[in-house]
Design a protein around this motif. Structure first.
Motif, PDB file in Angstrom:
ATOM      1  N   LEU A 221       9.736  33.365  32.768  1.00  0.00           N
ATOM      2  CA  LEU A 221       9.713  34.078  31.500  1.00  0.00           C
ATOM      3  C   LEU A 221      11.146  34.397  31.087  1.00  0.00           C
ATOM      4  O   LEU A 221      11.969  34.775  31.920  1.00  0.00           O
ATOM      5  N   SER A 222      11.424  34.239  29.805  1.00  0.00           N
ATOM      6  CA  SER A 222      12.761  34.499  29.306  1.00  0.00           C
ATOM      7  C   SER A 222      13.033  35.996  29.280  1.00  0.00           C
ATOM      8  O   SER A 222      12.176  36.798  28.914  1.00  0.00           O
ATOM      9  N   VAL A 223      14.239  36.368  29.687  1.00  0.00           N
ATOM     10  CA  VAL A 223      14.654  37.771  29.684  1.00  0.00           C
ATOM     11  C   VAL A 223      15.861  37.913  28.757  1.00  0.00           C
ATOM     12  O   VAL A 223      16.848  37.184  28.914  1.00  0.00           O
ATOM     13  N   THR A 233      20.142  39.051  30.697  1.00  0.00           N
ATOM     14  CA  THR A 233      19.624  37.775  30.223  1.00  0.00           C
ATOM     15  C   THR A 233      19.282  36.886  31.415  1.00  0.00           C
ATOM     16  O   THR A 233      19.763  37.101  32.521  1.00  0.00           O
ATOM     17  N   ARG A 323       9.335  44.745  30.846  1.00  0.00           N
ATOM     18  CA  ARG A 323       8.929  44.298  29.505  1.00  0.00           C
ATOM     19  C   ARG A 323       8.767  42.779  29.471  1.00  0.00           C
ATOM     20  O   ARG A 323       7.847  42.255  28.831  1.00  0.00           O
ATOM     21  N   ALA A 324       9.647  42.065  30.160  1.00  0.00           N
ATOM     22  CA  ALA A 324       9.538  40.603  30.181  1.00  0.00           C
ATOM     23  C   ALA A 324       8.275  40.148  30.911  1.00  0.00           C
ATOM     24  O   ALA A 324       7.673  39.126  30.556  1.00  0.00           O
TER      25      ALA A 324
END
Length: 568
Positions: A221-223, A233, A323-324
């Motif tokens: 998952l993108s952070v 990031t 949250r990610a």
């Protein structure tokens, strides 16, 4: 009593080398960081004999002026800082000005360089205490540093080095970490004349796929989060690709790879709601923070840091990752629009009863299988529930069994008995399993054949970047033997073979057993379920699994009567 004296400069440098130059990989790290600080866009690394014979790093960076060459090899001479204020806010990878001097004190070093403004290049050589003069040399703009015959003048240090494949594996790890943090820079690596890696300048996702595998990128998952003067990031691996090893965790602070307890704990806390037991998440993360808020001058190898406000950093990283990892709106808990849509009072009562039963279940989790006059205290299987639980009837009432947890314990105890007797029985694989492996894992497989065979694993090097599983423990041969081999090698990498077979034997066997345990959602026949119940009755400590969770729970007839309000 001996008088106090000032140590010779060479000895001082060699003492410093003991901290900075631990092995060839340490030298490579320092040279690569110098190239990064010089603004290189392409870096080429050449190694011979694992880096012991030769380490050469070429870059296209700014280069060094000929007038500064002798200073470049002097201790505590640097262009990167000049005051305490600079040190407290250092933004470069290096800053102490001692690496080249320390390396030159225990090796033969040649430095060739040219600035973009210079008409020609220059070179200088150093060998132990001998420092040559700068002389003209041909070179395009950039710098080449060649380090040969590491520890040639300190043979005692050389004896502590490992085999060539192991030292090369450590060098490869260093390059991978730096390459992951700098995807905009091209890297190449050659070992003993053979190309090992070639990475073009690329996007962060492309670099991650090249070094960590396409599966990681697809399952991650993108952070991207910012606030409080920080920005996080990168990629956070989904729970589905978690493993028993922590070697898939890469954390960078301002582009510098670090091992930090605050960051590791924050990540672990963020995964707590989605990751079970001892599974280790995989992630590739970079924390950008004001250099004045982090002290990188903590460890000689600059791999540890200290944050000015560690609590704020911990909270930011944890919440950003949470949250990610949070579920999408479609998976979020249902919000009831009216009271009529909420569960009924009767439903709430029924839910409360299982909650109380669960509390009792946890209290009895570690209890051994009860001794009974009945030869089969866990009774006889009735059915399987959702492919996870076995429902069985005994004299007392209903028995609920977590079949995966139970089978884990049974397998672990069998492995333990086999290992205690000398060696785990092996079974040759009809179709050997081939898998991609990092150089360090290949070296570990070669160097630890005997302990691996004691565990029932036969691994063979089948290529420069591949290993083959030819035999596996007979108890586990039907499971995922590749994941098993990777986890065992990870245990050796982290703790060593001797610790693996002694102090950490139970942890290792628990990991191995997990690979063979019956998986959730696998349909079992009634005879198979009964066979599992009988195995549980014959196995020590079968009341809990290898991770401490309960394997079974007894619901008596009285418990069921209370649940259904019978007799009221």
């Amino acid at each position: 009593m001996r008088p106090i004296r000032v140590l010779p400069e060479l000895l001082v440098s060699q003492i410093a080398a003991g901290e900075v130059v631990e092995r060839p990989a340490s030298v490579l790290k320092e040279l690569l960081e110098n190239s990064l600080d010089a603004g290189a866009t392409a870096i080429h690394v050449t190694l011979d004999e694992g880096g012991v014979r030769r380490i050469q790093v070429e870059d296209d960076g700014e280069g060094i002026a000929q007038a500064d060459l002798r200073l470049a090899l002097a201790r505590h001479a640097t262009s990167k800082i000049s005051s305490l204020e600079d040190l407290e806010g250092v933004a470069t990878m290096g800053f102490r000005g001692e690496a080249l001097a320390a390396i030159a004190s225990v090796a033969r070093l040649r430095l060739v360089t040219r600035t973009r403004e210079a008409a020609h290049g220059a070179e200088i050589r150093a060998e132990g205490a001998t420092l040559g003069e700068a002389a003209p040399a041909a070179r395009a703009p950039g710098t080449t540093v060649a380090v040969e015959d590491l520890y040639f003048n300190t043979p005692a240090r050389r004896k502590f080095l490992k085999s060539e494949p192991t030292e090369f594996g450590h060098c490869d790890d260093v390059l991978r970490r730096i390459a992951l943090a700098r995807p905009q820079i091209a890297f190449s690596l050659r070992h003993n004349g053979r190309a090992s890696r070639h990475l073009r300048a690329q996007s962060a996702d492309e670099r991650a796929a090249a070094l960590l595998g396409q599966e990681f990128v697809q399952q991650a998952l993108s952070v991207a989060a910012g606030g409080a003067g920080m920005r996080l990031t990168g990629l956070a691996g989904s729970p589905q690709i978690a493993s028993a090893r922590a070697d898939g965790q890469y954390f960078f602070v301002n582009g510098r790879f670090v091992r930090d307890r605050v960051l590791a704990h924050a990540a672990r806390e963020a995964y707590a709601e989605v990751l079970h037991g001892d599974r280790q998440p995989a992630y590739l993360l970079n924390l950008e923070i004001d250099p004045r808020a982090v002290d990188v001058n903590v460890h000689p190898a600059k791999i540890e840091v200290r944050f000015r406000d560690s609590r704020a950093v911990h909270q930011f990283v944890r919440h950003a990752l949470e949250r990610a990892l949070a579920p999408s709106a479609a998976e979020a808990p249902v919000a009831y629009a009216s009271v009529s849509q909420a569960p009924s009072l009767q439903s709430s009562f029924v839910l409360a009863q299982p909650a109380r039963a669960y509390q009792a279940f946890m209290a009895a989790a570690t209890a051994p299988v009860p001794v009974s006059d009945d030869a089969e205290p866990l009774g006889h299987a009735l059915a399987q529930l959702h492919g996870i639980y076995i429902l069985a009837q005994n004299a007392a009432g209903l028995v609920l069994v977590d079949m995966h947890a139970a089978h884990e314990r049974i397998t672990m105890e069998r492995l333990k008995l086999a290992l205690d007797s000398g060696e785990v029985a092996r079974q040759s694989l009809l179709v050997p399993a081939v898998f991609a492996a990092e150089p360090l894992d290949i070296a570990l497989a070669e160097e630890n054949r005997e302990p691996l065979e004691r565990l029932g694993l036969e691994l063979e090097v089948s290529g420069p970047n591949t290993l083959t599983v030819r035999a596996a423990p007979a108890l586990l041969a039907s499971g995922d033997v590749v994941s098993l081999a990777k986890d065992v090698l990870g245990e050796i990498r982290e703790h060593g073979a001797s610790a693996m077979l002694s102090a950490r034997q139970n942890e290792l066997l628990a990991t191995m057993a997990c690979h063979a345990a019956v998986r959730a959602h696998r349909v079992l026949s009634v005879p198979e379920m009964n066979a599992l119940l009988r195995d549980m009755e014959r196995t020590e400590r079968s009341g809990s699994c290898n991770h401490g969770r309960p394997t079974w729970y007894q619901l008596t007839l009285a418990d069921l009567d209370r649940l259904f309000l019978r007799g009221r």
